[in-house]
Enzyme design. Sequence first.
Site, PDB file in Angstrom:
ATOM      1  N   ASP A 296      12.250   0.673   5.614  1.00  0.00           N
ATOM      2  CA  ASP A 296      11.703   1.230   4.377  1.00  0.00           C
ATOM      3  C   ASP A 296      10.199   1.480   4.567  1.00  0.00           C
ATOM      4  O   ASP A 296       9.471   0.578   4.984  1.00  0.00           O
ATOM      5  CB  ASP A 296      11.956   0.203   3.253  1.00  0.00           C
ATOM      6  CG  ASP A 296      11.652   0.753   1.872  1.00  0.00           C
ATOM      7  OD1 ASP A 296      11.742   1.979   1.678  1.00  0.00           O
ATOM      8  OD2 ASP A 296      11.345  -0.068   0.977  1.00  0.00           O
ATOM      9  N   HIS A 297       9.751   2.688   4.285  1.00  0.00           N
ATOM     10  CA  HIS A 297       8.312   3.029   4.358  1.00  0.00           C
ATOM     11  C   HIS A 297       7.674   2.722   5.710  1.00  0.00           C
ATOM     12  O   HIS A 297       6.598   2.099   5.762  1.00  0.00           O
ATOM     13  CB  HIS A 297       7.529   2.335   3.243  1.00  0.00           C
ATOM     14  CG  HIS A 297       7.887   2.834   1.881  1.00  0.00           C
ATOM     15  ND1 HIS A 297       7.475   4.048   1.380  1.00  0.00           N
ATOM     16  CD2 HIS A 297       8.676   2.298   0.912  1.00  0.00           C
ATOM     17  CE1 HIS A 297       7.967   4.226   0.175  1.00  0.00           C
ATOM     18  NE2 HIS A 297       8.728   3.191  -0.129  1.00  0.00           N
TER      19      HIS A 297
HETATM   20  P1  13P Z   1      11.400  -0.379  -7.030  1.00  0.00           P
HETATM   21  O1  13P Z   1      10.050  -1.037  -6.991  1.00  0.00           O
HETATM   22  O2  13P Z   1      11.549   0.482  -8.248  1.00  0.00           O
HETATM   23  O3  13P Z   1      12.519  -1.333  -6.879  1.00  0.00           O
HETATM   24  O4  13P Z   1      11.469   0.634  -5.788  1.00  0.00           O
HETATM   25  C1  13P Z   1      11.829   0.170  -4.504  1.00  0.00           C
HETATM   26  C2  13P Z   1      11.603   1.196  -3.447  1.00  0.00           C
HETATM   27  O5  13P Z   1      11.379   2.363  -3.677  1.00  0.00           O
HETATM   28  C3  13P Z   1      11.689   0.716  -2.063  1.00  0.00           C
HETATM   29  O6  13P Z   1      11.374   1.712  -1.155  1.00  0.00           O
HETATM   30  O1  G3H Z   2       8.699   0.198  -1.738  1.00  0.00           O
HETATM   31  C1  G3H Z   2       8.443  -0.986  -1.609  1.00  0.00           C
HETATM   32  C2  G3H Z   2       9.492  -2.038  -1.628  1.00  0.00           C
HETATM   33  O2  G3H Z   2       9.630  -2.589  -2.904  1.00  0.00           O
HETATM   34  C3  G3H Z   2       9.195  -3.066  -0.602  1.00  0.00           C
HETATM   35  O3  G3H Z   2       8.181  -3.917  -1.024  1.00  0.00           O
HETATM   36  O4  G3H Z   2       6.668  -3.789   0.942  1.00  0.00           O
HETATM   37  O5  G3H Z   2       6.433  -5.633  -0.748  1.00  0.00           O
HETATM   38  O6  G3H Z   2       8.370  -5.585   0.823  1.00  0.00           O
HETATM   39  P1  G3H Z   2       7.351  -4.785   0.058  1.00  0.00           P
HETATM   40 ZN    ZN Z   3       9.875   3.116  -1.839  1.00  0.00          ZN
END
Ligand code: 13P
Ligand code: G3H
Ligand code: ZN
Length: 309
Positions: free
Chosen positions: A82-83
């Site tokens: 993620d990201h």
């Molecule tokens: P929320 O903060 O709305 O759960 O979004 C999570 C997200 O986009 C993780 O990439």
């Molecule tokens: O988009 C972000 C997600 O909620 C992940 O959060 O980077 O704090 O783990 P985090």
């Molecule tokens: Zn996100």
Amino acid sequence: MPLVNTTEMFKKAYEGGYAIGAFNVNNMEIVQGITEAAKEVNAPLILQVSSGARKYANHTYLMKLIEAALIETDLPIAVHLDHGDSFELCKSCIDGGFTSVMIDGSHLPFEENIALTKKVVEYAHAHGVTVEGELGRLAGVEDDINVSEEDSSYTRPEEVEEFVSRTGVDSLAIAIGTSHGAYKFSGEPKLRFDILEEVSRRLPGFPIVLHGASSVIPEYVDMINQFGGKMPGARGVPEDMLRKAASMAVCKINIDSDLRLAMTATIRKVFAETPGEFDPRKYLGPARAEIKKLVKDKLINVLGCAGKA
Ligand code: 13P
Ligand code: G3H
Ligand code: ZN
């Protein structure tokens, strides 16, 4: 069944008018809560790991937890970064067994976003891994980066065809008014479905991703406030809007904050009701059960992916 990438699940989701839940995982109870729910309703899953989660829990521990969930559930599960913010991070996750990565170049100028995303796609595709790119910028907190409302920006539909064709990405995250975290709207929730519609008109059949899609379930916020927490003004995306997005081109819906709220609300309640409790199983167990209940409800009633594994 081995881990899968997102190709097949997105194809079926697009055709079926539903979305796959992409839930963030940080520890064993979260992995178990999510995957037990998916098993009970036979839903495909994306388990996603942020760089913060990877630093917190360690890549190998998270992979082994997910491998255990695969054995226990026999579901199609993708493990997704993620990201991702650099080629090196994406490469490390691909080399370490992830089946999908996000390269988030949304803060970069257009040409630089394309160059970085293309580099990740070339490496990922050579390893059978699918890639999510992003155009447009969400507000809110993710990892250590806090994007203010002024610095956020909607996706520009006129850029999407060039971005997708020049990078070769497999899915695209767009910004239509959601944001990360528990404080998404100061007034009435509003999403730019017109942008989503225009993007999907320009990219027929192409899977779109919605970040910042927690509903910030009011019952959990109330529980947190009732048991000693302080979250005034927390507000998320109404579930009807998520249903609508899932019926359109959105094939992946990202949820993290709702899991955090479910877990925190439950633990606060246990501590408030049994102040002498000090066995972690007595508060992590109920937290895991609440995550399972929440995820099951999302899979059946919001995302529409129950029975689609
Ligand atoms: P929320 O903060 O709305 O759960 O979004 C999570 C997200 O986009 C993780 O990439
Ligand atoms: O988009 C972000 C997600 O909620 C992940 O959060 O980077 O704090 O783990 P985090
Ligand atoms: Zn996100």
